[in-house]
Scaffold this active site. Structure first.
Site, short mmCIF file in Angstrom:
data_model
loop_
_atom_site.label_atom_id
_atom_site.label_comp_id
_atom_site.label_asym_id
_atom_site.label_seq_id
_atom_site.Cartn_x
_atom_site.Cartn_y
_atom_site.Cartn_z
N ASP A 138 80.21 15.49 44.09
CA ASP A 138 78.99 14.79 44.48
C ASP A 138 79.29 13.30 44.50
OD1 ASP A 138 77.38 17.07 44.72
OD2 ASP A 138 76.85 17.04 42.60
N ASP A 156 74.60 19.43 50.16
CA ASP A 156 73.27 19.51 49.55
C ASP A 156 72.21 18.97 50.51
OD1 ASP A 156 74.54 20.40 47.22
OD2 ASP A 156 74.65 18.37 46.38
#
Length: 177
Positions: A138, A156
């Site tokens: 991330d 995401d």
């Protein structure tokens, strides 16, 4: 007045609706592949340019920050011993197979398929990370003052956008009934 006959003498008995043309599975798998490609390229780039935990302020509300997520969305179950990696990998692959089934059977429903293809690409992008690294990379870090939204990635984002389109499609379907 003379009438013209069809040369083959046959009548078109196709049951496909002309208002929802079927384009097959390929465009939707292509869209999912583009999501996977962009997601993986962005993660590889960030992983090469940043050390774990390193951050670069881009604006007064957004950083690029390399973090690893061993859990699911919003780091759910991230502090567990490692079994969650396998669980989320199986869930991601199972979801992908079901989405492909839905795309195959509803490929003429454009908004629905856009939603599914985005979710498919995002899910597989994160599955690739779990299989290759044992965690999801991330790097998008949005914040206000000292409150940070959990870091996320392009996969995401595609999943969230797909979920939004899925809701929009369902609302349109309900409205049209």
């Amino acid at each position: 007045m003379a009438t013209k006959k069809r040369a083959s003498g046959s009548i078109n008995t196709s049951t496909k609706s002309s208002s929802t043309p079927s384009h097959g599975l390929a465009p939707w798998l292509g869209l999912a592949a583009i999501v996977i490609l962009l997601d993986q390229l962005s993660k590889i780039t960030i992983a090469k340019l940043f050390a774990y935990g390193e951050s670069l302020a881009v604006t007064n509300f957004f950083n690029l920050t390399l973090v690893y997520n061993k859990g699911a969305a919003f780091s759910f179950l991230a502090s567990e011993s490692g079994w969650q990696r396998h669980l989320f990998t199986v869930i991601g692959i199972s979801a992908a197979l079901y989405i492909i089934y839905l795309l195959k059977n509803h490929n003429g429903q454009r908004l629905f398929c856009w939603a599914l293809a985005l979710i498919l690409g995002g899910a597989l992008g994160n599955v690739i990370d779990r299989v290759m690294y044992g965690h999801v990379i991330d790097f998008l870090d949005f914040y206000y003052a000292n409150s940070h939204f959990p870091a996320f990635n392009l996969a995401d984002s595609a999943i969230c956008l797909g979920a939004g389109l899925f809701i929009l499609d369902e609302l349109r379907r309900v409205k049209n009934k």
